[in-house]
Enzyme design. Structure first.
Site, mmCIF file in Angstrom:
data_model
loop_
_atom_site.group_PDB
_atom_site.id
_atom_site.type_symbol
_atom_site.label_atom_id
_atom_site.label_comp_id
_atom_site.label_asym_id
_atom_site.label_seq_id
_atom_site.Cartn_x
_atom_site.Cartn_y
_atom_site.Cartn_z
ATOM 1 N N TYR A 66 0.857 -1.189 0.000
ATOM 2 C CA TYR A 66 0.000 0.000 0.000
ATOM 3 C C TYR A 66 0.891 1.237 0.000
ATOM 4 O O TYR A 66 1.787 1.360 0.842
ATOM 5 C CB TYR A 66 -0.890 -0.017 1.246
ATOM 6 C CG TYR A 66 -1.817 1.169 1.355
ATOM 7 C CD1 TYR A 66 -2.892 1.295 0.491
ATOM 8 C CD2 TYR A 66 -1.616 2.150 2.313
ATOM 9 C CE1 TYR A 66 -3.755 2.381 0.576
ATOM 10 C CE2 TYR A 66 -2.467 3.241 2.414
ATOM 11 C CZ TYR A 66 -3.534 3.351 1.536
ATOM 12 O OH TYR A 66 -4.378 4.426 1.619
ATOM 13 N N ASP B 257 9.510 2.873 0.481
ATOM 14 C CA ASP B 257 8.372 3.560 1.081
ATOM 15 C C ASP B 257 8.409 3.263 2.583
ATOM 16 O O ASP B 257 7.957 2.212 3.041
ATOM 17 C CB ASP B 257 7.063 3.086 0.441
ATOM 18 C CG ASP B 257 5.855 3.805 1.044
ATOM 19 O OD1 ASP B 257 6.046 4.598 1.986
ATOM 20 O OD2 ASP B 257 4.725 3.544 0.582
ATOM 21 N N LYS C 171 3.785 9.139 8.874
ATOM 22 C CA LYS C 171 3.411 8.527 10.149
ATOM 23 C C LYS C 171 4.307 8.895 11.331
ATOM 24 O O LYS C 171 4.123 9.933 11.941
ATOM 25 C CB LYS C 171 3.324 7.022 9.951
ATOM 26 C CG LYS C 171 2.381 6.682 8.773
ATOM 27 C CD LYS C 171 1.529 5.507 8.971
ATOM 28 C CE LYS C 171 0.659 5.258 7.765
ATOM 29 N NZ LYS C 171 -0.635 4.789 7.998
#
Ligand SMILES: Cc1ncc(COP(=O)(O)O)c(C=O)c1O
Length: 450
Positions: A153, A256, A284
């Protein structure tokens, strides 16, 4: 004659306020929420507040939070060290579309913790970070295609939503010839065709793909572990082999690190696995929940900015994000917060193992102590397709039982548990294990009853 044991009473959560809010919200927000991933029908949770490792919903139910907002809250909810600094800075005004010292310091800290990075820029979300990293890679190489792994994702832009998380593995196509599966409508097929799906932990197939199409491929974007499938780990040597392969074919490697950055190690998964990518994306954990994100890379690759590639954003580097990132990265650099998180995660994993061993169940723990999952299976999963063969119905039953008993993992067996620094406080670890144990017993009993 022995009587049938009575079924364990199922704890009930108060839901009145939340059901009312759900019905109200449905009239205005599709699914009653701002994100498809939070739309849990009548079980949708409406939050009141969080503190440390705990969260309270609108009905006053208290949970140990094991989702931590899908990972960002690395220190704990409402961390005063961060909030006080952000509050002090925001009183000077939040949005100027001018550059503040906190932005510069935040990116200097990002470089200090990830010393391979030459230049970096802030964005507001991980989605933007991966979108810009892909564009930079395309601009630098002059090539169009991007390879991504099935089940990974990278956010919600059109280039990311390919072969992400189907329930039915047949939708991903033949194992030897995966198809690019767009997640939902509205993604132009011309765009989808620029993304080539590949299979994680399968270096032979990756080589074959590079040999076939390498001269069209700008980059491969990689979540260093499968964050979308309980953090499935790379097999030993996989990242090293992939790095070597990308160099051989002149393809850029984008890590990522939106989930793994500032979590697996101060220098993220790149440090943890000993890999130097060409570009990386962060979000995050760098903001402890404030919307801070960034992309960065080697000087030479990033040199396409600012003149040759478009990147901007009214809120890029906004005061709230920049001050939060500055403070969080200082805390992660200067304290042993990550060591605390890793120790807490290790204790939780050991406790879960001993509970499951006692039941004689086949299982594997996945991921890293700071972000891990449990898969009920005989085999170590090595790619997204393997998740389908796990007993995820058992996991889901345990997760739902945990909600009812006061701990909140994601009620989907693909999402890992996230550990924050504040989980080390009080009785959170013991309580989580007790709740897991009770929920496991209840799920197994329910299964035995059919
Ligand atoms: C690995 C990864 N990349 C990108 C994203 C997108 O980040 P955001 O939700 O901030 O847009 C996520 C979000 O979960 C993620 O886990």
């Amino acid at each position: 004659m022995t009587a049938e044991p009575a079924a364990r009473p199922i704890p009930q959560l108060a839901r009145d306020q939340q059901l009312a809010m759900y019905r109200r919200a449905l009239k205005t927000l599709p699914g009653g929420t701002d994100s498809n991933f939070r739309a849990w029908g009548e079980d949708t949770v409406y939050v009141d507040r969080g503190k440390g490792g705990r969260v309270w919903d609108l009905d006053g139910n208290e949970y140990i939070d094991l989702r931590m907002g899908y990972g960002p809250v690395i220190l704990g909810h409402a961390d005063e060290r961060v909030d006080d600094y952000v509050n002090e800075r925001m009183r000077r005004g939040v949005s100027f579309s001018l550059t503040s010292e906190d932005e510069v310091i935040a990116m200097e800290l990002l470089k200090e913790l990830n010393p391979w990075i030459g230049k970096a820029r802030m964005t507001v979300s991980g989605t933007e970070a991966t979108m810009h990293a892909m564009r930079v890679a395309r601009a630098y190489t002059g090539r169009t295609k991007i390879v991504k792994f099935e089940g990974q994702y990278h956010g919600v832009h059109d280039y990311a939503l390919i072969s992400v998380a189907p329930n039915n593995m047949a939708d991903l196509g033949d194992e030897d010839n995966p198809v690019g599966l767009a997640w939902g409508r509205g993604i132009p097929s011309e765009i989808a065709k620029t993304i080539i799906p590949a299979r994680y932990n399968n270096i032979e197939r990756l080589r074959a793909l590079f040999e076939r199409q390498g001269d069209e491929i700008a980059a491969i974007i990689v979540e260093p572990v499968l964050g979308n499938a309980q953090g499935i780990l790379p097999q030993p040597g996989f990242h090293q082999a992939m790095r070597a392969l990308t160099e051989e074919f002149g393809i850029l490697l984008i890590f990522d690190e939106v989930k793994t950055g500032f979590r697996f190690a101060r220098g993220g998964a790149a440090e943890f696995f000993g890999i130097t990518p060409d570009l990386a994306t962060y979000a995050k954990a760098m903001g402890n929940g404030y919307p801070a994100a960034a992309f960065g890379g080697r000087d030479e690759v990033m040199s396409v900015l600012p003149d040759k590639v478009s990147h901007g954003g009214t809120y890029a580097g906004n005061r709230i994000a920049a001050s939060a990132a500055r403070k969080v990265l200082e805390i992660l650099r200067d304290t042993d917060a990550l060591a605390t998180i890793h120790a807490t995660g290790t204790t939780l994993r050991a406790g879960i193992s001993s509970l499951l061993d006692a039941k004689g169940l086949a299982y594997h723990l996945t991921g890293h102590p700071s972000m891990f999952g449990v898969m009920f299976t005989e085999h170590v999963a090595s790619e997204y397709r393997d998740w389908a063969a796990t007993d995820h119905a058992l996991y889901d039953a345990i997760a739902v039982g945990m909600h009812a008993r006061g701990a909140m993992p994601e009620p989907d067996s693909r999402e890992p548990w996230f550990v924050c620094e504040a989980h080390a406080q009080g009785d959170i670890v013991d309580r989580t294990l007790q709740i897991f144990s009770d929920s496991l017993d209840a799920a197994l009993e329910a299964r035995a009853r059919g």
